[in-house]
Design an enzyme around this catalytic site. Structure first.
Site, PDB file in Angstrom:
ATOM      1  N   TRP A   1       0.827  -1.213   0.000  1.00 25.87           N
ATOM      2  CA  TRP A   1       0.000   0.000   0.000  1.00 25.87           C
ATOM      3  C   TRP A   1       0.855   1.254   0.000  1.00 25.87           C
ATOM      4  O   TRP A   1       0.539   2.234  -0.684  1.00 25.87           O
ATOM      5  CB  TRP A   1      -0.966  -0.004   1.181  1.00 25.87           C
TER       6      TRP A   1
ATOM      7  N   ASP B   1      -1.420   6.831   6.404  1.00 26.08           N
ATOM      8  CA  ASP B   1      -2.479   5.862   6.116  1.00 26.08           C
ATOM      9  C   ASP B   1      -2.620   4.996   7.368  1.00 26.08           C
ATOM     10  O   ASP B   1      -1.698   4.267   7.737  1.00 26.08           O
ATOM     11  CB  ASP B   1      -2.037   5.023   4.903  1.00 26.08           C
TER      12      ASP B   1
ATOM     13  N   LYS C   1     -11.503  -2.215   7.749  1.00 29.06           N
ATOM     14  CA  LYS C   1     -10.613  -3.008   8.585  1.00 29.06           C
ATOM     15  C   LYS C   1     -11.079  -2.944  10.046  1.00 29.06           C
ATOM     16  O   LYS C   1     -11.291  -3.951  10.680  1.00 29.06           O
ATOM     17  CB  LYS C   1      -9.164  -2.512   8.493  1.00 29.06           C
TER      18      LYS C   1
END
Ligand SMILES: *Cc1c(COP(=O)(O)O)cnc(C)c1O
Length: 367
Positions: free
Chosen positions: A101, A169, A193
């Site tokens: 990511w 993030d 998540k």
């Protein structure tokens, strides 16, 4: 059928109490005669939901009035583009490459400004968080991925970057432990998540950084969303409602500090088992281990036999009600994601299964 323990990296297991409340309110929310799914986002029933959700985010995460709290769509992925578009001033940003990511964020940033990778652990299979060199003052921001969902690493401390705005993030670690929000210029998290089902992205951004993006697509402009209270267009109403319920669940269980205690207990149990056994092992370096995503491999085996044993593990685990334990294809092996909603009993059940699997399959390895 009994409910399973879902170890998926996302979308992930939600607290059972939250699902039960959503069920109870499904047909008739708060005497409105409607489901939240059907409501106008501008109705007197819905507006208190989004307002309360913002207040809960501010309370639980510790967000001051210097920041906007935005509920957006497009996932964490769209933020990879929004961030450079909104924060670009001089035209140069620093990125740390700690996995899939982080790498995607960096590559996307490069479309909008000069994106310099200032530290990377790619050469070490991303099995640790690299040291970050001193960041010079002419960067518009430094971007980090606080918890690396696929590789199972996390920063043990917030990096120092002087005057350079810090952007993170936090998709896979939000509210898993306390975080000093005041150290950041911008935080973002896809909800699926630790916060809600998929469909909403939380952005917490310093107000003075939201100055408009000129001719860029208007949906990507933080200022537009901020000025309309995340209601410039139709927000993901139901997902925000689910986030509201999850946040109340976190609050009633003691908030971020209590989540950290629970999460450490779960992660310690699993890492201790992995470190002490002779069948499985944890590849991530000790100082960089994630509390949320725990990759593990089988010792003393490689090639086709390793792949076969991994597959056998994942499918037998599933028949024991322990699902989604396959590792990401780039990391190999297995991965247990143990987000806030995973109870200790789920991790205990996983370890019991691992012990049995090790006993039955040890003779196939070189150990
Ligand atoms: C899951 C994840 C993403 C991608 O999120 P989407 O909402 O699917 O775009 C980005 N970053 C991290 C750290 C993630 O865990």
């Amino acid at each position: 059928m009994n409910r399973v323990y879902n170890f998926s990296a996302g979308p992930s297991q939600l607290p059972e109490e939250v699902l039960a409340q959503a069920r109870d309110e499904m047909l008739n929310y708060n005497e409105s005669g409607q489901s939240v799914m059907e409501m106008s986002h501008r109705s007197r029933f819905y507006e208190p939901i989004i307002e309360e959700t913002e207040a809960l985010v501010r309370e639980l995460l510790g967000v001051s009035d210097d920041y906007y709290v935005l509920f957006l769509q497009g996932g964490a992925t769209l933020q990879f583009s929004c961030i450079p578009l909104n924060l670009k001033r001089r035209g140069k940003a620093a990125y740390v490459d700690t996995g899939v990511w982080a790498n995607k964020a960096w590559k996307e940033g490069g479309k909008f400004l000069q994106a310099d990778c200032v530290a990377s652990s790619a050469d070490e299979k991303y099995r640790r968080i690299p040291e970050i060199p001193e960041i010079q003052g002419d960067y518009d921001y430094l971007h980090i991925t606080m918890n690396n969902t696929i590789m199972g690493t996390k920063y043990s401390a917030i990096p120092c970057c002087g005057e350079v705005p810090l952007v993170a993030d936090i998709s896979s670690c939000i509210l898993s432990e306390p975080l000093d929000v005041s150290r950041f210029a911008l935080l973002y998290a896809g909800a699926q998540k630790n916060l809600a089902p998929a469909g909403v992205t939380l952005v917490v951004v310093k107000k003075d950084l939201c100055c408009g993006v000129g001719n860029a697509p208007l949906y990507l402009d933080y200022k537009i969303h901020a000025e309309s209270g995340s209601m410039y267009n139709t927000p993901p109403c139901y997902t925000i409602y689910m986030m509201n319920l999850v946040l109340k669940w976190i609050r009633s269980n003691g908030g971020a500090a209590a989540m950290e205690k629970r999460n450490k207990e779960k992660a310690d149990l699993l890492y201790n088992y992995l470190d002490s056994g002779d069948f499985f092992w944890a590849p991530v370096e000790k100082g960089s281990r994630s509390l949320m995503n725990v990759p593990f491999l089988i010792r003393n085996v490689e090639g086709d036999l390793e792949k076969e044993l991994n597959k056998k593990f994942v499918s037998e685990a599933e028949s024991h009600g322990l699902i989604n334990l396959a590792g990401h294809r780039l990391a190999g092996g297995m991965r247990a994601s143990i987000y806030n909603a995973m109870p200790l009993a789920g991790v205990e059940a996983l370890i019991r299964f691992m012990e049995d699997f090790a006993k039955e399959n040890r003779h196939k390895t070189r150990a």
